[in-house]
Scaffold this active site. Structure first.
Site, PDB file in Angstrom:
ATOM      1  N   ASP A   1      40.544  -5.426  46.850  1.00  0.00           N
ATOM      2  CA  ASP A   1      39.175  -5.823  46.506  1.00  0.00           C
ATOM      3  C   ASP A   1      38.527  -4.653  45.786  1.00  0.00           C
ATOM      4  O   ASP A   1      37.779  -3.876  46.379  1.00  0.00           O
ATOM      5  CB  ASP A   1      38.382  -6.193  47.756  1.00  0.00           C
ATOM      6  CG  ASP A   1      37.010  -6.781  47.420  1.00  0.00           C
ATOM      7  OD1 ASP A   1      36.648  -6.796  46.223  1.00  0.00           O
ATOM      8  OD2 ASP A   1      36.312  -7.222  48.353  1.00  0.00           O
TER       9      ASP A   1
ATOM     10  N   HIS B   1      40.044   8.425  31.650  1.00  0.00           N
ATOM     11  CA  HIS B   1      39.535   9.585  30.921  1.00  0.00           C
ATOM     12  C   HIS B   1      38.047   9.791  31.167  1.00  0.00           C
ATOM     13  O   HIS B   1      37.501  10.861  30.884  1.00  0.00           O
ATOM     14  CB  HIS B   1      39.817   9.397  29.425  1.00  0.00           C
ATOM     15  CG  HIS B   1      39.766  10.667  28.640  1.00  0.00           C
ATOM     16  ND1 HIS B   1      39.915  10.702  27.269  1.00  0.00           N
ATOM     17  CD2 HIS B   1      39.571  11.957  29.013  1.00  0.00           C
ATOM     18  CE1 HIS B   1      39.827  11.946  26.842  1.00  0.00           C
ATOM     19  NE2 HIS B   1      39.614  12.730  27.879  1.00  0.00           N
TER      20      HIS B   1
END
Length: 268
Positions: free
Chosen positions: A251, A68
């Site tokens: 990663d 959000h």
């Protein structure tokens, strides 16, 4: 200056802030309500950006928002584009979330699921307030209304910068001097020991056959220049959570360092 979503004492951006600072970036972690409408969160972020600009003497900031946090950052860029060099959406539900649609349906039907969802949301909000030592106003129904498909579409009509006109279609990458970027993952269950993975697998069922990260569909995550939308990470892995238990081939920290270097190379 690189600004990242909301956070307090807990390492929401696990290892990411430290890696960016070690690489020479100036990082300011900001805080907004964990659960509230996109506009409310955006209004909370605006004065924090203004303060950072004044304190650092920087002309503009780079905003990176997870989930959000994408709409929150886009709101600031829409209101004060002269303050923002770039907005980067990380697994942001820019076109809404199918899981959000399911949750909103439960709320409208006033089902037992709705009571459980709202109760859990309020508990999480209280925990976040405690963990971050803040007292931002929390409004779980308003957050849900912002994150389902209809709510996201309404927000996009007012803040369209960087949003594709068609799902997974092309989008403007620069609007009013602000550059827009995004990246996201697909897949939900990667690590048995990560408690988020079975939850993401379960919530991901709401998407049917659509590729998703457990909370956001692949196409919904698109904003501006899409760096990658099929990373082997679910919605939590992409911020190196929980406790860094991510897929061995992933990663997430390196993504942020590479992006900071990308922005620097562009002279932003």
């Amino acid at each position: 200056t690189l600004d990242l979503g909301w956070m307090g004492a807990l390492p929401y951006w696990r290892g990411i802030v430290e890696a960016l600072e070690a690489d020479g970036a100036r990082v300011h972690v900001v805080q907004v309500s964990a659960f509230n409408a996109s506009e409310v969160r955006g209004e909370q972020l605006l004065p924090q950006v203004e303060r950072i600009l004044k304190e650092t003497g920087a002309q503009k900031v780079h905003l990176i928002g997870h989930s959000h946090g994408s709409q929150t950052s886009r709101y600031v860029a829409g209101k004060r584009p002269e303050w923002v060099a770039s907005v980067t959406s990380v697994a942001g539900p820019n076109a809404g979330s199918s899981f959000g649609d399911w949750m909103q349906e439960q709320v409208r039907e006033d089902s037992w699921s709705a009571a459980a969802i709202l109760g859990l949301g309020r508990w999480v909000a209280r925990f976040i307030d405690w963990a971050t030592d803040t007292q931002w106003p929390q409004d779980v129904p308003a957050a849900l209304a912002s994150l389902h498909t209809e709510g996201a579409a309404d927000f996009n009509r007012r803040f369209p910068a960087g949003v594709p006109k068609q799902p997974c279609g092309p989008a403007e990458t620069e609007v009013q001097g602000v550059r827009y970027y995004s990246w996201s993952g697909v897949g939900t269950f990667y690590r048995v020991l990560n408690p988020a993975d079975p939850v993401m697998w379960l919530t991901g069922l709401a998407f049917g056959g659509e590729a998703n990260d457990g909370l956001v569909g692949r196409c919904s995550s698109h904003l501006g220049e899409v760096i990658q939308d099929d990373l082997p990470m679910n919605h939590f892995h992409i911020v190196n959570q929980i406790a860094g238990l991510v897929d061995a081939s992933a990663d997430p920290v390196a993504l942020y360092v590479a992006h900071a270097r990308r922005l620097k190379a562009l002279g932003l």
